[in-house]
Design a protein around this motif. Sequence first.
Motif, PDB file in Angstrom:
ATOM      1  N   PRO A  97      48.922   2.976  51.365  1.00 56.57           N
ATOM      2  CA  PRO A  97      47.893   3.802  50.805  1.00 56.57           C
ATOM      3  C   PRO A  97      45.977   3.347  51.037  1.00 56.57           C
ATOM      4  CG  PRO A  97      49.492   3.786  49.585  1.00 56.57           C
ATOM      5  CD  PRO A  97      49.988   2.964  50.381  1.00 56.57           C
ATOM      6  N   LEU A  98      44.839   4.016  51.316  1.00 58.17           N
ATOM      7  CA  LEU A  98      44.149   3.924  51.151  1.00 58.17           C
ATOM      8  C   LEU A  98      43.111   4.315  50.926  1.00 58.17           C
ATOM      9  CD1 LEU A  98      41.014   1.405  51.402  1.00 58.17           C
ATOM     10  CD2 LEU A  98      41.243   2.048  53.754  1.00 58.17           C
ATOM     11  N   THR A  99      42.092   4.512  49.723  1.00 55.90           N
ATOM     12  CA  THR A  99      41.067   5.361  49.499  1.00 55.90           C
ATOM     13  C   THR A  99      39.915   5.502  49.782  1.00 55.90           C
ATOM     14  OG1 THR A  99      42.416   6.456  47.605  1.00 55.90           O
ATOM     15  CG2 THR A  99      40.417   7.413  47.713  1.00 55.90           C
ATOM     16  N   VAL A 100      39.480   6.036  49.713  1.00 52.13           N
ATOM     17  CA  VAL A 100      37.584   5.882  51.015  1.00 52.13           C
ATOM     18  C   VAL A 100      36.774   6.618  49.457  1.00 52.13           C
ATOM     19  CG1 VAL A 100      35.952   6.259  52.906  1.00 52.13           C
ATOM     20  CG2 VAL A 100      38.526   6.066  53.259  1.00 52.13           C
ATOM     21  N   VAL A 101      35.984   6.094  49.052  1.00 50.35           N
ATOM     22  CA  VAL A 101      35.159   7.332  48.028  1.00 50.35           C
ATOM     23  C   VAL A 101      33.900   6.933  48.831  1.00 50.35           C
ATOM     24  CG1 VAL A 101      36.786   6.380  46.314  1.00 50.35           C
ATOM     25  CG2 VAL A 101      34.638   5.097  47.044  1.00 50.35           C
ATOM     26  N   PRO A 102      33.306   8.186  48.620  1.00 46.63           N
ATOM     27  CA  PRO A 102      32.110   8.259  48.782  1.00 46.63           C
ATOM     28  C   PRO A 102      31.387   6.822  48.327  1.00 46.63           C
ATOM     29  CG  PRO A 102      32.362  10.190  47.384  1.00 46.63           C
ATOM     30  CD  PRO A 102      33.686   9.571  46.903  1.00 46.63           C
ATOM     31  N   SER A 103      29.826   6.815  48.996  1.00 42.60           N
ATOM     32  CA  SER A 103      29.025   5.552  48.703  1.00 42.60           C
ATOM     33  C   SER A 103      27.309   6.286  48.359  1.00 42.60           C
ATOM     34  CB  SER A 103      29.706   5.030  50.286  1.00 42.60           C
ATOM     35  OG  SER A 103      28.102   4.353  50.163  1.00 42.60           O
ATOM     36  N   HIS A 104      27.124   5.909  47.496  1.00 41.89           N
ATOM     37  CA  HIS A 104      25.977   5.386  47.155  1.00 41.89           C
ATOM     38  C   HIS A 104      24.829   5.546  47.346  1.00 41.89           C
ATOM     39  CE1 HIS A 104      27.729   8.418  44.146  1.00 41.89           C
ATOM     40  NE2 HIS A 104      28.809   7.214  43.542  1.00 41.89           N
ATOM     41  N   GLY A 105      25.242   4.487  48.431  1.00 42.39           N
ATOM     42  CA  GLY A 105      24.040   3.423  49.044  1.00 42.39           C
ATOM     43  C   GLY A 105      23.675   4.264  50.578  1.00 42.39           C
ATOM     44  N   ARG A 106      23.098   3.391  51.008  1.00 50.33           N
ATOM     45  CA  ARG A 106      22.259   4.136  52.901  1.00 50.33           C
ATOM     46  C   ARG A 106      23.764   3.191  53.568  1.00 50.33           C
ATOM     47  NH1 ARG A 106      16.655   3.931  55.889  1.00 50.33           N
ATOM     48  NH2 ARG A 106      17.740   4.362  57.934  1.00 50.33           N
ATOM     49  N   SER A 107      24.873   3.391  53.849  1.00 49.23           N
ATOM     50  CA  SER A 107      25.282   3.305  55.377  1.00 49.23           C
ATOM     51  C   SER A 107      24.447   2.380  55.671  1.00 49.23           C
ATOM     52  CB  SER A 107      26.474   4.338  55.658  1.00 49.23           C
ATOM     53  OG  SER A 107      27.359   3.861  56.499  1.00 49.23           O
ATOM     54  N   ALA A 108      25.382   1.266  56.938  1.00 49.60           N
ATOM     55  CA  ALA A 108      24.914   0.672  58.490  1.00 49.60           C
ATOM     56  C   ALA A 108      25.218   1.420  59.114  1.00 49.60           C
ATOM     57  CB  ALA A 108      25.431  -1.158  58.242  1.00 49.60           C
ATOM     58  N   SER A 109      24.385   1.102  60.530  1.00 52.11           N
ATOM     59  CA  SER A 109      24.549   1.950  62.200  1.00 52.11           C
ATOM     60  C   SER A 109      25.194   0.916  62.778  1.00 52.11           C
ATOM     61  CB  SER A 109      22.984   1.897  62.345  1.00 52.11           C
ATOM     62  OG  SER A 109      22.275   2.647  61.125  1.00 52.11           O
ATOM     63  N   LEU A 110      25.448   1.048  63.560  1.00 57.04           N
ATOM     64  CA  LEU A 110      26.368   0.802  64.130  1.00 57.04           C
ATOM     65  C   LEU A 110      25.174  -0.250  65.633  1.00 57.04           C
ATOM     66  CD1 LEU A 110      28.785   3.672  65.693  1.00 57.04           C
ATOM     67  CD2 LEU A 110      29.876   0.675  65.406  1.00 57.04           C
ATOM     68  N   PRO A 111      25.538  -1.730  65.546  1.00 54.82           N
ATOM     69  CA  PRO A 111      24.688  -2.668  66.019  1.00 54.82           C
ATOM     70  C   PRO A 111      24.967  -1.814  67.836  1.00 54.82           C
ATOM     71  CG  PRO A 111      27.397  -3.705  66.362  1.00 54.82           C
ATOM     72  CD  PRO A 111      27.008  -2.554  65.306  1.00 54.82           C
ATOM     73  N   ASN A 112      23.910  -2.131  68.459  1.00 54.87           N
ATOM     74  CA  ASN A 112      23.874  -1.928  69.937  1.00 54.87           C
ATOM     75  C   ASN A 112      25.313  -3.061  70.642  1.00 54.87           C
ATOM     76  OD1 ASN A 112      21.826  -0.606  69.580  1.00 54.87           O
ATOM     77  ND2 ASN A 112      20.402  -2.615  69.507  1.00 54.87           N
ATOM     78  N   ALA A 113      25.810  -2.310  71.593  1.00 56.50           N
ATOM     79  CA  ALA A 113      27.042  -2.524  72.648  1.00 56.50           C
ATOM     80  C   ALA A 113      26.123  -4.079  73.169  1.00 56.50           C
ATOM     81  CB  ALA A 113      27.345  -1.949  73.050  1.00 56.50           C
ATOM     82  N   ASP A 114      26.660  -4.948  73.634  1.00 60.94           N
ATOM     83  CA  ASP A 114      26.402  -6.014  74.506  1.00 60.94           C
ATOM     84  C   ASP A 114      27.247  -5.649  75.862  1.00 60.94           C
ATOM     85  OD1 ASP A 114      25.088  -8.160  73.198  1.00 60.94           O
ATOM     86  OD2 ASP A 114      26.935  -8.552  72.206  1.00 60.94           O
ATOM     87  N   VAL A 115      28.275  -4.567  75.970  1.00 65.41           N
ATOM     88  CA  VAL A 115      29.253  -4.601  77.009  1.00 65.41           C
ATOM     89  C   VAL A 115      30.206  -3.686  76.136  1.00 65.41           C
ATOM     90  CG1 VAL A 115      31.165  -4.677  78.408  1.00 65.41           C
ATOM     91  CG2 VAL A 115      29.705  -6.892  77.732  1.00 65.41           C
ATOM     92  N   THR A 116      29.787  -1.660  76.863  1.00 61.58           N
ATOM     93  CA  THR A 116      30.441  -0.832  77.115  1.00 61.58           C
ATOM     94  C   THR A 116      31.967  -0.705  78.261  1.00 61.58           C
ATOM     95  OG1 THR A 116      28.647   0.650  76.345  1.00 61.58           O
ATOM     96  CG2 THR A 116      30.015   1.697  77.074  1.00 61.58           C
ATOM     97  N   ALA A 117      33.200  -0.863  77.759  1.00 60.79           N
ATOM     98  CA  ALA A 117      34.202  -0.654  78.988  1.00 60.79           C
ATOM     99  C   ALA A 117      35.244   1.091  78.400  1.00 60.79           C
ATOM    100  CB  ALA A 117      35.284  -0.970  77.966  1.00 60.79           C
TER     101      ALA A 117
END
Length: 270
Positions: free
Chosen positions: A144-164
Motif C-alpha cells: 500500500p501507498l498513501t499519497v497525502v496532500p502537499s502544502h508546498g508548490r509542486s515542481a513542473s515536468l521538465p521539457n522532454a529531449d525526445v517524445t516517443a
Amino acid sequence: MPLPGRIVDVSAGEFFFRAPDSVPAGLTTFRLRQIGDVLTGAKKTEAENLAPAGPGNDPTRAFHMLWLVRLDDGKTVSDWYSATVKKEPTPWARDIGGPGFAAPPRSSNATLMLEPGTYVLVCHVGSAREDRSRYHLLKGMFRPLTVVPSHGRSASLPNADVTARITGTGQIRLSAAIGRGRQVIRVVNETPKYHEFAVRRLQRGRSTAEAVTWRRTDGTKNPVEPWGGFSDVPPGATLTTTVAFESGTYLFWTGRGPETSIAVTVTPTG
C-alpha cells in the motif's frame, strides 16, 4: 541532471517491495532498483531464464517491474486484493503505469503527477501466465501507498529531449534522435490499449534482427540488456522517464517483434 520532482526509491526482491508508507502529492519520480537474486545471483537467474518453464523452474521469478494502481475513494487495498485473486472486475482501480525492468546495478524510473489518495505498488509479472503460481502479486508482491496532500508548490515536468509516440498496434515514432548522456523521454500512448515500453541495449556482436526475434528457447544468450522503460503506459496516458545512454545501439519496443520496435544508435558525440 537530477531526476524530476520528488524521488521515491523502491527496491524489489523476491517477492516484496521496500518503499515509504506515504508520500506527498505532486510531481514524483519512482526509481526502481532490483535487490533480489537478479543482483545477488546473476548466473543462477540467467540459467533459470534460459531454461524451459516447468514445475521446478520459473524463468521470470527474479525479474520485477512496478505498476502503480490508484483506488477510488472508499476502496481499500484489501478490497482490491480480494477482487484480484477472484478475477473480479475492478473498475474502481486504475493502473497508472510505472518503471519497468533494468538490469542491476542500473535502475529504472517513471515520473508522473500524483494526486492524494490510496495507491498500491504491484508487480504484475506472471499475470499473463496460465500457471497462476508464477504471478508475483499472488506471492505477496504488493504494497500500500498513501499519497497525502502537499502544502508546498509542486515542481513542473521538465521539457522532454525526445517524445516517443505509441501508435496503431504498438508502433513507436520518435520526435528526434537520441543523444548520449541523460535524456528525458516523454512517452505518449495514442492507442486504446495498455503497452509496455521497453528500453534495451544491444549486446556487442549481436544484430537488431536477432534482438527482435530472439526467444528463450533459441539456445543463445539474450542479445539485449534491459536498460529501463515502463511496465505499462495506459491508454491515452503520457509518462516521463530519464535514461542515461552510452554509445551503442538501443531498441525501444512495446512488444518484441519487428513491427513494434525501433532501433536507434547513440554515437560518442551524439
